[in-house]
Design an enzyme around this catalytic site. Structure first.
Site, PDB file in Angstrom:
ATOM      1  N   LYS A 190     -18.996 -64.190  19.544  1.00 15.50           N
ATOM      2  CA  LYS A 190     -18.308 -64.695  20.740  1.00 15.50           C
ATOM      3  C   LYS A 190     -18.758 -63.821  21.915  1.00 15.50           C
ATOM      4  O   LYS A 190     -18.268 -62.712  22.108  1.00 15.50           O
ATOM      5  CB  LYS A 190     -16.790 -64.557  20.536  1.00 15.50           C
ATOM      6  CG  LYS A 190     -15.924 -65.535  21.286  1.00 15.50           C
ATOM      7  CD  LYS A 190     -16.067 -65.563  22.780  1.00 15.50           C
ATOM      8  CE  LYS A 190     -15.296 -64.519  23.542  1.00 15.50           C
ATOM      9  NZ  LYS A 190     -15.622 -64.585  25.001  1.00 15.50           N
ATOM     10  N   GLU A 265     -15.378 -50.436  20.502  1.00 19.86           N
ATOM     11  CA  GLU A 265     -16.218 -49.720  21.481  1.00 19.86           C
ATOM     12  C   GLU A 265     -15.632 -50.040  22.841  1.00 19.86           C
ATOM     13  O   GLU A 265     -15.812 -51.153  23.341  1.00 19.86           O
ATOM     14  CB  GLU A 265     -17.670 -50.211  21.401  1.00 19.86           C
ATOM     15  CG  GLU A 265     -18.366 -49.924  20.090  1.00 19.86           C
ATOM     16  CD  GLU A 265     -18.779 -48.479  19.944  1.00 19.86           C
ATOM     17  OE1 GLU A 265     -18.652 -47.713  20.923  1.00 19.86           O
ATOM     18  OE2 GLU A 265     -19.209 -48.102  18.850  1.00 19.86           O
ATOM     19  N   CYS A 299     -20.957 -48.625  30.019  1.00 20.92           N
ATOM     20  CA  CYS A 299     -19.769 -47.944  29.475  1.00 20.92           C
ATOM     21  C   CYS A 299     -19.949 -46.435  29.475  1.00 20.92           C
ATOM     22  O   CYS A 299     -18.997 -45.700  29.669  1.00 20.92           O
ATOM     23  CB  CYS A 299     -19.484 -48.447  28.072  1.00 20.92           C
ATOM     24  SG  CYS A 299     -20.904 -48.300  26.978  1.00 20.92           S
ATOM     25  N   GLU A 397     -11.910 -46.459  35.226  1.00 16.37           N
ATOM     26  CA  GLU A 397     -13.276 -46.930  35.023  1.00 16.37           C
ATOM     27  C   GLU A 397     -13.611 -47.960  36.112  1.00 16.37           C
ATOM     28  O   GLU A 397     -13.093 -49.069  36.102  1.00 16.37           O
ATOM     29  CB  GLU A 397     -13.386 -47.577  33.634  1.00 16.37           C
ATOM     30  CG  GLU A 397     -14.807 -47.853  33.238  1.00 16.37           C
ATOM     31  CD  GLU A 397     -14.906 -48.556  31.902  1.00 16.37           C
ATOM     32  OE1 GLU A 397     -14.058 -49.424  31.592  1.00 16.37           O
ATOM     33  OE2 GLU A 397     -15.854 -48.249  31.157  1.00 16.37           O
TER      34      GLU A 397
HETATM   35  P1  NAD Z   1     -13.441 -57.453  28.301  1.00 12.41           P
HETATM   36  O1  NAD Z   1     -12.588 -56.615  27.418  1.00 12.41           O
HETATM   37  O2  NAD Z   1     -12.797 -58.144  29.431  1.00 12.41           O
HETATM   38  O3  NAD Z   1     -14.185 -58.591  27.442  1.00 12.41           O
HETATM   39  C1  NAD Z   1     -14.937 -58.273  26.297  1.00 12.41           C
HETATM   40  C2  NAD Z   1     -14.986 -59.495  25.401  1.00 12.41           C
HETATM   41  O4  NAD Z   1     -13.667 -59.773  24.918  1.00 12.41           O
HETATM   42  C3  NAD Z   1     -15.461 -60.762  26.087  1.00 12.41           C
HETATM   43  O5  NAD Z   1     -16.250 -61.523  25.186  1.00 12.41           O
HETATM   44  C4  NAD Z   1     -14.160 -61.474  26.398  1.00 12.41           C
HETATM   45  O6  NAD Z   1     -14.324 -62.879  26.515  1.00 12.41           O
HETATM   46  C5  NAD Z   1     -13.345 -61.124  25.172  1.00 12.41           C
HETATM   47  N1  NAD Z   1     -11.883 -61.232  25.366  1.00 12.41           N
HETATM   48  C6  NAD Z   1     -11.193 -61.265  26.527  1.00 12.41           C
HETATM   49  N2  NAD Z   1      -9.874 -61.391  26.274  1.00 12.41           N
HETATM   50  C7  NAD Z   1      -9.739 -61.417  24.928  1.00 12.41           C
HETATM   51  C8  NAD Z   1      -8.632 -61.509  24.052  1.00 12.41           C
HETATM   52  N3  NAD Z   1      -7.366 -61.588  24.516  1.00 12.41           N
HETATM   53  N4  NAD Z   1      -8.848 -61.488  22.715  1.00 12.41           N
HETATM   54  C9  NAD Z   1     -10.110 -61.364  22.253  1.00 12.41           C
HETATM   55  N5  NAD Z   1     -11.203 -61.293  23.021  1.00 12.41           N
HETATM   56  C10 NAD Z   1     -11.015 -61.315  24.356  1.00 12.41           C
HETATM   57  O7  NAD Z   1     -14.623 -56.487  28.771  1.00 12.41           O
HETATM   58  P2  NAD Z   1     -15.780 -56.820  29.783  1.00 12.41           P
HETATM   59  O8  NAD Z   1     -15.196 -56.836  31.157  1.00 12.41           O
HETATM   60  O9  NAD Z   1     -16.569 -57.987  29.299  1.00 12.41           O
HETATM   61  O10 NAD Z   1     -16.723 -55.519  29.605  1.00 12.41           O
HETATM   62  C11 NAD Z   1     -16.540 -54.334  30.295  1.00 12.41           C
HETATM   63  C12 NAD Z   1     -15.797 -53.329  29.440  1.00 12.41           C
HETATM   64  O11 NAD Z   1     -16.508 -53.114  28.226  1.00 12.41           O
HETATM   65  C13 NAD Z   1     -15.715 -51.969  30.101  1.00 12.41           C
HETATM   66  O12 NAD Z   1     -14.438 -51.428  29.900  1.00 12.41           O
HETATM   67  C14 NAD Z   1     -16.760 -51.148  29.358  1.00 12.41           C
HETATM   68  O13 NAD Z   1     -16.556 -49.752  29.344  1.00 12.41           O
HETATM   69  C15 NAD Z   1     -16.642 -51.715  27.993  1.00 12.41           C
HETATM   70  N6  NAD Z   1     -17.858 -51.417  27.256  1.00 12.41           N
HETATM   71  C16 NAD Z   1     -17.807 -50.512  26.236  1.00 12.41           C
HETATM   72  C17 NAD Z   1     -18.969 -50.175  25.538  1.00 12.41           C
HETATM   73  C18 NAD Z   1     -18.957 -49.191  24.407  1.00 12.41           C
HETATM   74  O14 NAD Z   1     -19.928 -49.167  23.661  1.00 12.41           O
HETATM   75  N7  NAD Z   1     -17.936 -48.386  24.248  1.00 12.41           N
HETATM   76  C19 NAD Z   1     -20.164 -50.788  25.895  1.00 12.41           C
HETATM   77  C20 NAD Z   1     -20.170 -51.703  26.960  1.00 12.41           C
HETATM   78  C21 NAD Z   1     -19.004 -52.027  27.621  1.00 12.41           C
END
Ligand code: NAD
Length: 494
Positions: A190, A265, A299, A397
């Protein structure tokens, strides 16, 4: 070759995206679609299927069936590995298509994708194909009683739901899919709704490489609906998640009822500690790319720069000058250092932090949001000096090209400030004193510590967070632990 001599790749039409369920591309059952847009031109690129909970259930049923009755989990490791090596080769062959998709979809510079991201992605498939051959076999052990033998088997978990964010769409998908498939699991991916284009191309790579039907499924659609269906389903064994800490916490709660395996992550606010004895040129480069690579939508960005007091003023001046010279532009242009921010909502969120920074610290570079050719979600490389560690811009962040510069007095002060965060994803220490570097590396609470560098990655190097940056490791042989379980068989030889 000088950058001017490299012909810039061009935008191209991208076919509309469908769902991949049980080896077949199909539309959402209700025909719903969603639009994906180009942050450089702000124009629509294409539409992709907008799956509903019913589509998610169909994918779960297909995956479950493929795991229970299909060949994948029972295949010899060598045969699975051959398919994964083919996926790696196909990824390398199609790098241009993937790089253009990522540039158009999320604004990642084309060159960075070709030079760094794709070698890492194909490397992950090769690495885990090899790991599975080396480490998936069981062991034969003796017991207290001479007629008893203990056999341990390492088995896949089953159906893995991979939920990924928009900031490194392909890389963060491969870091889940490669170990999951190598260990004999089946997957449902997804991707983030804003950046589905490389996910579609990767699913096609899986089909072309010969991954059997039902083993690789792709569902595009809203996070709440699809994510909920995956995490709450008793037929999904594991969720591999990368995204924000708040959504991660939600998944952890929602997974409790089915005791779901999960790896998280999550977010970060990583400190980059610059000591006075550091090589200044190298430290400036590590700090610049640490925060501004992929326009800060990283991230592990070095998003808090801690600087020893005696070089603070000089560092502020030289770092701010570098930031002012940063080249913003079309991610397809080889000269571009910072592309546009991936989505309109992130763009607005980041600009909110820029305003907050102007009220609470001293702006020394950037702060603007220029249009290029009248368009684009661009934000300048933005630097705030005289920042304290407890400001919102130092604790939250921002996930964009914005960084506070914070002075420190000595080693103890640096460690105190570095660890004064709820996150623990990455960190860095720039110093010419190797003893000090290693001493401090022991004391920093973060999953990655870069000494005299930043942004180094390898499929063999475990990656993940401490504290609220998550748990579980991706990459390295350690990642296979998160996609396998052990079975112990007791045999009475009579
Ligand atoms: P997000 O949490 O908004 O979304 C991530 C994924 O989760 C997307 O596919 C989204 O559609 C899905 N999602 C959203 N709501 C959901 C729910 N209620 N249940 C299940 N899935 C759901 O994050 P984002 O804005 O896409 O990405 C940025 C974030 O990701 C930042 O906080 C960044 O630090 C983090 N990040 C972490 C790493 C790591 O390796 N630690 C790497 C890259 C990004």
């Amino acid at each position: 070759m000088p950058l001017d001599a490299i012909p810039a790749p061009v935008r191209k039409p991208i076919p509309r995206g469908q769902l991949l369920i049980n080896g077949l591309w199909r539309d959402a059952r209700d025909g719903a679609t969603m639009v994906t847009t180009d942050p450089t031109t702000e124009a629509e690129i294409t539409t992709v299927a907008r799956a509903s909970a019913a589509d998610a259930e169909a994918a779960i049923a297909a995956a479950y069936d493929a795991f229970e009755t299909g060949p994948w989990s029972r295949m010899r490791h060598e045969d699975r590995a051959k398919i994964l090596f083919r996926m790696a080769d196909l990824l390398d062959d199609r790098v241009d298509d993937f790089a253009i998709r990522e540039a158009m979809d999320m604004g990642m510079p084309y060159r960075d994708f070709c030079d760094v991201i794709m070698p890492h992605c194909s490397g992950l498939f090769r690495f885990f194909a090899g790991q599975a051959m080396a480490h998936m076999d069981g062991a034969y052990r003796t017991s207290y009683e001479s007629n008893i033998r203990i056999l341990t088997r390492r088995e896949p978990l089953g159906v893995v739901g991979a939920i990924t964010p928009w900031n490194f769409p392909l890389a963060l998908t491969c870091s889940k899919i490669a170990p999951a498939l190598a260990a004999g699991n089946v997957v449902i991916h997804k991707p983030a709704s804003d950046t589905p284009l490389t996910a579609l191309a990767l699913a096609q790579v899986a089909l072309d490489a010969g991954v059997p039907e039902g083993v690789y499924n792709l569902i595009t659609g809203p996070g709440g609906v699809i994510g909920d269906a995956l995490v709450k389903s008793p037929r999904v064994d594991k969720i591999a998640f990368t995204g924000s800490t708040s959504v991660g916490m939600n998944l952890i709660r929602n997974g409790a009822d089915t005791v779901k395996h999960q790896t998280m992550e999550l977010g970060g606010k990583s400190p980059n500690i610059i000591f006075a004895d550091a090589n200044m040129e190298a430290a400036l480069q590590a700090a610049f790319w640490g925060i501004f690579w992929n326009k800060g939508e990283v991230c592990v960005a070095g998003s808090r720069i801690l600087i020893e007091r005696s070089i603070y003023d000089e560092f502020v001046e030289r770092f701010s000058a570098l930031a002012r010279d940063a080249v913003l532009g079309d991610p397809l242009d080889p000269k571009t250092q910072l592309g546009p921010i991936a989505t309109k909502s992130e763009y607005e969120k980041i600009l909110g932090y820029v305003e907050e920074g102007k009220r609470t610290a001293r702006l020394t570079a950037g702060g603007g949001a220029p249009k290029i050719g009248g368009k684009g979600l661009f934000i300048e490389a933005t630097v705030f000096a005289d920042a304290s560690n407890d400001l919102r811009i130092s604790q939250e962040e921002i996930f964009g090209p914005v960084v506070p510069l914070i002075p420190f007095e000595d080693e103890e002060d640096a460690i105190r400030l570095a660890n004064a965060t709820t996150y623990g994803l990455a960190s860095g220490i720039q110093t010419s004193d190797l003893g000090r570097a290693l001493r401090l590396a022991d004391r920093i609470k973060a999953g990655t510590v870069w000494l005299n560098t930043w942004h180094k990655y390898h499929p063999n190097a475990p990656f993940g967070g401490y504290k609220m940056s998550g748990y579980g490791r991706e990459q390295g042989a350690e990642a296979l632990e998160n996609y396998t379980q052990y079975k112990t068989v007791w045999a009475n030889l009579g």
